[in-house]
Design a protein around this motif. Structure first.
Motif, PDB file in Angstrom:
ATOM      1  N   VAL A  97       5.416   9.651   2.404  1.00  0.00           N
ATOM      2  CA  VAL A  97       5.457   8.259   2.858  1.00  0.00           C
ATOM      3  C   VAL A  97       5.133   8.180   4.344  1.00  0.00           C
ATOM      4  O   VAL A  97       4.337   7.344   4.783  1.00  0.00           O
ATOM      5  N   SER A  98       5.726   9.060   5.140  1.00  0.00           N
ATOM      6  CA  SER A  98       5.474   9.054   6.581  1.00  0.00           C
ATOM      7  C   SER A  98       4.016   9.359   6.890  1.00  0.00           C
ATOM      8  O   SER A  98       3.420   8.761   7.797  1.00  0.00           O
ATOM      9  N   ALA A  99       3.426  10.303   6.144  1.00  0.00           N
ATOM     10  CA  ALA A  99       2.023  10.655   6.381  1.00  0.00           C
ATOM     11  C   ALA A  99       1.107   9.473   6.068  1.00  0.00           C
ATOM     12  O   ALA A  99       0.169   9.180   6.835  1.00  0.00           O
ATOM     13  N   TRP A 100       1.363   8.791   4.968  1.00  0.00           N
ATOM     14  CA  TRP A 100       0.539   7.625   4.615  1.00  0.00           C
ATOM     15  C   TRP A 100       0.670   6.539   5.675  1.00  0.00           C
ATOM     16  O   TRP A 100      -0.319   5.975   6.129  1.00  0.00           O
ATOM     17  N   THR A 110      -5.331  -3.311  14.254  1.00  0.00           N
ATOM     18  CA  THR A 110      -5.758  -4.683  14.574  1.00  0.00           C
ATOM     19  C   THR A 110      -6.038  -5.510  13.318  1.00  0.00           C
ATOM     20  O   THR A 110      -6.500  -6.640  13.425  1.00  0.00           O
ATOM     21  N   ASP A 111      -5.774  -4.941  12.159  1.00  0.00           N
ATOM     22  CA  ASP A 111      -6.021  -5.629  10.891  1.00  0.00           C
ATOM     23  C   ASP A 111      -4.707  -5.719  10.136  1.00  0.00           C
ATOM     24  O   ASP A 111      -4.393  -4.886   9.290  1.00  0.00           O
ATOM     25  N   LEU A 112      -3.926  -6.746  10.447  1.00  0.00           N
ATOM     26  CA  LEU A 112      -2.587  -6.830   9.887  1.00  0.00           C
ATOM     27  C   LEU A 112      -2.609  -7.019   8.377  1.00  0.00           C
ATOM     28  O   LEU A 112      -1.755  -6.489   7.663  1.00  0.00           O
ATOM     29  N   GLN A 113      -3.576  -7.766   7.868  1.00  0.00           N
ATOM     30  CA  GLN A 113      -3.658  -7.965   6.423  1.00  0.00           C
ATOM     31  C   GLN A 113      -4.022  -6.674   5.711  1.00  0.00           C
ATOM     32  O   GLN A 113      -3.581  -6.426   4.589  1.00  0.00           O
ATOM     33  N   GLY A 114      -4.846  -5.850   6.371  1.00  0.00           N
ATOM     34  CA  GLY A 114      -5.193  -4.564   5.778  1.00  0.00           C
ATOM     35  C   GLY A 114      -3.992  -3.641   5.678  1.00  0.00           C
ATOM     36  O   GLY A 114      -3.865  -2.868   4.728  1.00  0.00           O
ATOM     37  N   LEU A 115      -3.099  -3.745   6.665  1.00  0.00           N
ATOM     38  CA  LEU A 115      -1.898  -2.912   6.650  1.00  0.00           C
ATOM     39  C   LEU A 115      -0.878  -3.413   5.642  1.00  0.00           C
ATOM     40  O   LEU A 115      -0.195  -2.630   4.986  1.00  0.00           O
ATOM     41  N   ALA A 120       1.869  -0.482   0.888  1.00  0.00           N
ATOM     42  CA  ALA A 120       2.823  -0.361   1.989  1.00  0.00           C
ATOM     43  C   ALA A 120       4.201  -0.870   1.587  1.00  0.00           C
ATOM     44  O   ALA A 120       5.227  -0.227   1.852  1.00  0.00           O
ATOM     45  N   TRP A 121       4.238  -2.037   0.927  1.00  0.00           N
ATOM     46  CA  TRP A 121       5.524  -2.590   0.507  1.00  0.00           C
ATOM     47  C   TRP A 121       6.168  -1.719  -0.575  1.00  0.00           C
ATOM     48  O   TRP A 121       7.405  -1.584  -0.615  1.00  0.00           O
ATOM     49  N   ALA A 122       5.345  -1.112  -1.430  1.00  0.00           N
ATOM     50  CA  ALA A 122       5.884  -0.215  -2.457  1.00  0.00           C
ATOM     51  C   ALA A 122       6.538   1.007  -1.813  1.00  0.00           C
ATOM     52  O   ALA A 122       7.615   1.449  -2.244  1.00  0.00           O
ATOM     53  N   LEU A 123       5.926   1.537  -0.761  1.00  0.00           N
ATOM     54  CA  LEU A 123       6.492   2.701  -0.079  1.00  0.00           C
ATOM     55  C   LEU A 123       7.772   2.351   0.667  1.00  0.00           C
ATOM     56  O   LEU A 123       8.672   3.188   0.791  1.00  0.00           O
ATOM     57  N   VAL A 124       7.854   1.124   1.169  1.00  0.00           N
ATOM     58  CA  VAL A 124       9.103   0.664   1.783  1.00  0.00           C
ATOM     59  C   VAL A 124      10.237   0.739   0.750  1.00  0.00           C
ATOM     60  O   VAL A 124      11.331   1.246   1.042  1.00  0.00           O
ATOM     61  N   ALA A 125       9.964   0.251  -0.459  1.00  0.00           N
ATOM     62  CA  ALA A 125      10.974   0.267  -1.521  1.00  0.00           C
ATOM     63  C   ALA A 125      11.281   1.692  -1.981  1.00  0.00           C
ATOM     64  O   ALA A 125      12.450   2.039  -2.209  1.00  0.00           O
ATOM     65  N   SER A 160      12.226   3.319   5.686  1.00  0.00           N
ATOM     66  CA  SER A 160      12.047   2.007   5.076  1.00  0.00           C
ATOM     67  C   SER A 160      12.245   0.890   6.093  1.00  0.00           C
ATOM     68  O   SER A 160      11.468  -0.072   6.140  1.00  0.00           O
ATOM     69  N   TRP A 161      13.265   1.016   6.919  1.00  0.00           N
ATOM     70  CA  TRP A 161      13.573  -0.026   7.905  1.00  0.00           C
ATOM     71  C   TRP A 161      12.479  -0.165   8.958  1.00  0.00           C
ATOM     72  O   TRP A 161      12.050  -1.269   9.282  1.00  0.00           O
ATOM     73  N   THR A 162      12.006   0.974   9.499  1.00  0.00           N
ATOM     74  CA  THR A 162      10.971   0.906  10.533  1.00  0.00           C
ATOM     75  C   THR A 162       9.661   0.359   9.976  1.00  0.00           C
ATOM     76  O   THR A 162       8.981  -0.437  10.638  1.00  0.00           O
ATOM     77  N   MET A 163       9.308   0.766   8.765  1.00  0.00           N
ATOM     78  CA  MET A 163       8.078   0.262   8.151  1.00  0.00           C
ATOM     79  C   MET A 163       8.182  -1.236   7.878  1.00  0.00           C
ATOM     80  O   MET A 163       7.257  -1.996   8.172  1.00  0.00           O
ATOM     81  N   ARG A 164       9.308  -1.657   7.315  1.00  0.00           N
ATOM     82  CA  ARG A 164       9.500  -3.078   6.988  1.00  0.00           C
ATOM     83  C   ARG A 164       9.472  -3.920   8.255  1.00  0.00           C
ATOM     84  O   ARG A 164       8.874  -5.008   8.280  1.00  0.00           O
TER      85      ARG A 164
END
Length: 245
Positions: A97-100, A110-115, A120-125, A160-164
């Motif tokens: 998860v951290s590597a991805w 600079t592409d927030l929608q791409g991120l 990304a949300w699945a990895l947060v969960a 999860s917290w930092t990514m979210r």
């Protein structure tokens, strides 16, 4: 069949060890090379490949070992090293998860929608769920590995917290993407060094690290890495603040 399984496990172990040794060395090149320079990017890319090999071989080893127990009609939870195998799978998920995230937060800075893609949300969960599972195993199935299970269970929740937080507030501060990228990179470096001192250098330190001191190989890389990350962040924030004045 057993011979084939043992051969596969041996290949996985060898790949795991080689990737760990290479990643341990490659980690330092992006740290000390100029940020964004060709050496920094190239070494970082190879380092993340090593991380991915570590994660995949960890999960594959656990899956094969537990699958073998199930095929032979035995419960994997009855294995003496069940707690350790769950920990190995948990760490495999955590580093993948951290590597991805480390790669994509830089790619889409600079592409927030791409991120903010579903992955990304699945990895947060998944990160949060992995911590819960690890804690449940530690509570429900007491073993000799429980101290480590309890100690490392917050890692998934922290990821999860930092990514979210970044997905929801990517512009909370200038160059927030940089601090996310750097923080997760140092976190992976901590994992590599802890694994080296706990497993790779065990024979050299076992005679001194007895009793309470046995946790030192796990604790020292965490304390040093977290301190280094705090100092590094302060350095870059001060440097960029001075550039704007």
């Amino acid at each position: 069949m057993e011979l084939v399984m043992e051969l596969i496990m041996a290949v996985l172990r060898r790949a795991h060890v080689v990737a760990g040794a290479c990643g341990l060395l490659l980690f330092w090149l992006p740290i000390f090379s100029r940020k964004g320079a060709p050496l920094h990017r190239r070494a970082g890319r190879y380092f993340l490949i090593c991380v991915q090999v570590i994660g995949v071989t960890s999960l594959a080893s656990v899956a094969l070992r537990m699958g073998t127990e199930l095929m032979q009609g035995r419960s994997p939870s009855a294995l003496p090293l069940f707690g350790f195998m769950v920990l190995l799978a948990y760490l495999g998920v955590t580093v993948l998860v951290s590597a991805w995230y480390m790669r994509h937060v830089l790619r889409y800075k600079t592409d927030l929608q791409g991120l903010r893609r579903p992955m990304a949300w699945a990895l947060v969960a998944i990160s949060a769920a992995s911590s819960v599972v690890l804690l449940a195993v530690a509570i429900g199935l007491p073993s000799s590995a429980n101290v480590l299970l309890y100690a490392l269970s917050p890692l998934g929740l922290l990821n999860s917290w930092t990514m979210r937080r970044h997905l929801r507030q990517p512009e909370r501060e200038p160059r927030a993407w940089f601090f996310e990228h750097m923080g997760h990179g140092i976190g992976l470096g901590i994992a590599f060094h802890a694994a080296f001192f706990v497993f790779g250098a065990r024979a050299a330190f076992d005679q001194w690290l007895v009793g309470f001191w046995g946790v030192l190989p796990w604790l020292a890389p965490v304390l040093i890495g977290v301190t280094a990350n705090i100092l590094w962040e302060r350095h870059y924030r001060r440097r960029w603040a001075q550039a704007l004045t």
